[in-house]
Structure formats: C-alpha cells, structure tokens
Design a protein around this motif. Structure first.
Motif, PDB file in Angstrom:
ATOM      1  N   ASN A   1     -44.358  26.780  46.647  1.00  0.00           N
ATOM      2  CA  ASN A   1     -44.307  28.183  46.213  1.00  0.00           C
ATOM      3  C   ASN A   1     -44.667  29.122  47.355  1.00  0.00           C
ATOM      4  O   ASN A   1     -44.064  30.181  47.507  1.00  0.00           O
ATOM      5  CB  ASN A   1     -45.242  28.412  45.020  1.00  0.00           C
ATOM      6  CG  ASN A   1     -44.675  27.851  43.744  1.00  0.00           C
ATOM      7  OD1 ASN A   1     -43.460  27.736  43.584  1.00  0.00           O
ATOM      8  ND2 ASN A   1     -45.553  27.484  42.830  1.00  0.00           N
ATOM      9  N   GLU A   2     -45.644  28.722  48.159  1.00  0.00           N
ATOM     10  CA  GLU A   2     -46.071  29.559  49.281  1.00  0.00           C
ATOM     11  C   GLU A   2     -44.921  29.776  50.263  1.00  0.00           C
ATOM     12  O   GLU A   2     -44.668  30.914  50.690  1.00  0.00           O
ATOM     13  CB  GLU A   2     -47.270  28.930  50.002  1.00  0.00           C
ATOM     14  CG  GLU A   2     -48.529  28.825  49.166  1.00  0.00           C
ATOM     15  CD  GLU A   2     -48.527  27.629  48.194  1.00  0.00           C
ATOM     16  OE1 GLU A   2     -49.354  27.630  47.270  1.00  0.00           O
ATOM     17  OE2 GLU A   2     -47.694  26.710  48.353  1.00  0.00           O
TER      18      GLU A   2
ATOM     19  N   ARG B   1     -41.690  29.339  49.706  1.00  0.00           N
ATOM     20  CA  ARG B   1     -40.596  30.047  49.030  1.00  0.00           C
ATOM     21  C   ARG B   1     -40.869  31.551  48.984  1.00  0.00           C
ATOM     22  O   ARG B   1     -39.982  32.359  49.287  1.00  0.00           O
ATOM     23  CB  ARG B   1     -40.449  29.474  47.614  1.00  0.00           C
ATOM     24  CG  ARG B   1     -39.232  29.897  46.883  1.00  0.00           C
ATOM     25  CD  ARG B   1     -39.065  29.125  45.584  1.00  0.00           C
ATOM     26  NE  ARG B   1     -40.227  29.125  44.714  1.00  0.00           N
ATOM     27  CZ  ARG B   1     -40.530  30.125  43.896  1.00  0.00           C
ATOM     28  NH1 ARG B   1     -39.777  31.185  43.823  1.00  0.00           N
ATOM     29  NH2 ARG B   1     -41.614  30.046  43.143  1.00  0.00           N
ATOM     30  N   HIS B   2     -42.089  31.930  48.643  1.00  0.00           N
ATOM     31  CA  HIS B   2     -42.423  33.359  48.581  1.00  0.00           C
ATOM     32  C   HIS B   2     -42.420  33.996  49.968  1.00  0.00           C
ATOM     33  O   HIS B   2     -41.955  35.133  50.132  1.00  0.00           O
ATOM     34  CB  HIS B   2     -43.780  33.575  47.902  1.00  0.00           C
ATOM     35  CG  HIS B   2     -43.739  33.336  46.431  1.00  0.00           C
ATOM     36  ND1 HIS B   2     -43.043  34.136  45.562  1.00  0.00           N
ATOM     37  CD2 HIS B   2     -44.291  32.354  45.684  1.00  0.00           C
ATOM     38  CE1 HIS B   2     -43.175  33.669  44.341  1.00  0.00           C
ATOM     39  NE2 HIS B   2     -43.924  32.576  44.377  1.00  0.00           N
ATOM     40  N   TRP B   3     -42.912  33.276  50.982  1.00  0.00           N
ATOM     41  CA  TRP B   3     -42.897  33.810  52.345  1.00  0.00           C
ATOM     42  C   TRP B   3     -41.461  34.063  52.796  1.00  0.00           C
ATOM     43  O   TRP B   3     -41.157  35.106  53.379  1.00  0.00           O
ATOM     44  CB  TRP B   3     -43.581  32.825  53.300  1.00  0.00           C
ATOM     45  CG  TRP B   3     -43.384  33.200  54.739  1.00  0.00           C
ATOM     46  CD1 TRP B   3     -44.114  34.111  55.444  1.00  0.00           C
ATOM     47  CD2 TRP B   3     -42.366  32.714  55.618  1.00  0.00           C
ATOM     48  NE1 TRP B   3     -43.600  34.213  56.723  1.00  0.00           N
ATOM     49  CE2 TRP B   3     -42.525  33.369  56.853  1.00  0.00           C
ATOM     50  CE3 TRP B   3     -41.325  31.799  55.489  1.00  0.00           C
ATOM     51  CZ2 TRP B   3     -41.701  33.128  57.946  1.00  0.00           C
ATOM     52  CZ3 TRP B   3     -40.511  31.549  56.571  1.00  0.00           C
ATOM     53  CH2 TRP B   3     -40.709  32.214  57.779  1.00  0.00           C
TER      54      TRP B   3
ATOM     55  N   GLY C   1     -38.481  34.374  50.943  1.00  0.00           N
ATOM     56  CA  GLY C   1     -37.822  35.439  50.189  1.00  0.00           C
ATOM     57  C   GLY C   1     -36.329  35.573  50.461  1.00  0.00           C
ATOM     58  O   GLY C   1     -35.755  36.635  50.275  1.00  0.00           O
TER      59      GLY C   1
END
Length: 121
Positions: A51-52, A54-56, A58
């Motif tokens: 998740n980290e 993936r969010h970084w 974007g």
C-alpha cells in the motif's frame, strides 16, 4: 530452458479473449465487478505492491521507473517471491493475461510483472 508462454496485461473490466489464463494481480477486488464477470482463473494478490508503494507512486508517469525498481525489490520478499514463483510456473504451462483495475495498465505493476515473467527473470 523451460518455455515461457505469452504474457499480456489487460484491464480486469475487459471481456475475456483467447484461451489465456486470467490472473488478477491487484490486492483489492475491483469496484463494481462481480466474480462471474471477472471470469478469473486466479487471484494472485500476494504479488501486488505494498500500500505504501502504491500510494507513493499514484500512477505518476514521471515515477514509473523508480516505482518499477522499488516494486522489483518488494517482489524479493519471501511471501511475494513465493507467489511470483507460482505465476512463473503458470506461464510455463500456458499463456497468461495479468489483470488490473487501473485505467493505465501500461504503467502499472502488472506491466512490470509481465516484463519480468516474459523475460523469465
């Protein structure tokens, strides 16, 4: 050397085509899609990026190269590496379509996986 069949990337919302195994490689189930409509052979969520990461990322095209390198590092983690080995085995048996819900599959983790699997790496 074992033969590797063709590996493609597509959106999970696209209808099935050909006889390739359909493998969803996202961690989360795609919004608004029934299991029947997805017509999956497998859901391999353990190969999805953290998740980290993936969010970084974007899905910023400027970050794709850095994302790819970081994602390849994550794939060395034991749980992900085991799941990746399962995908490699599937690719030795038949053609595979890696599925993702993203609107930009060509700059997604599925694209990174496809290159890795097609190269046998």
């Amino acid at each position: 050397m074992a033969k590797t069949h063709q590996v493609r990337v597509a959106r999970v919302y696209d209808p099935p085509s050909g006889g390739a195994a359909r493998v969803l490689v996202d961690r989360l189930w795609p919004r608004g899609l029934t299991k029947e409509a997805a017509a999956l052979d497998e859901w391999c969520k353990r190969v999805a990026p953290s998740n980290e990461l993936r969010h970084w990322y974007g899905h910023d095209p400027q970050r794709f190269d850095a994302f790819s390198a970081r994602y390849l590092e994550e794939l060395r983690e034991p749980e992900r590496a085991e799941a990746l080995d399962g995908l490699r085995a599937l690719c030795r048996r038949r053609d595979v379509t890696l599925l993702t819900a993203t609107t930009t599959p060509d700059i997604s983790h599925a694209a990174v996986l496809a290159r890795l699997l097609a190269g046998g790496g």
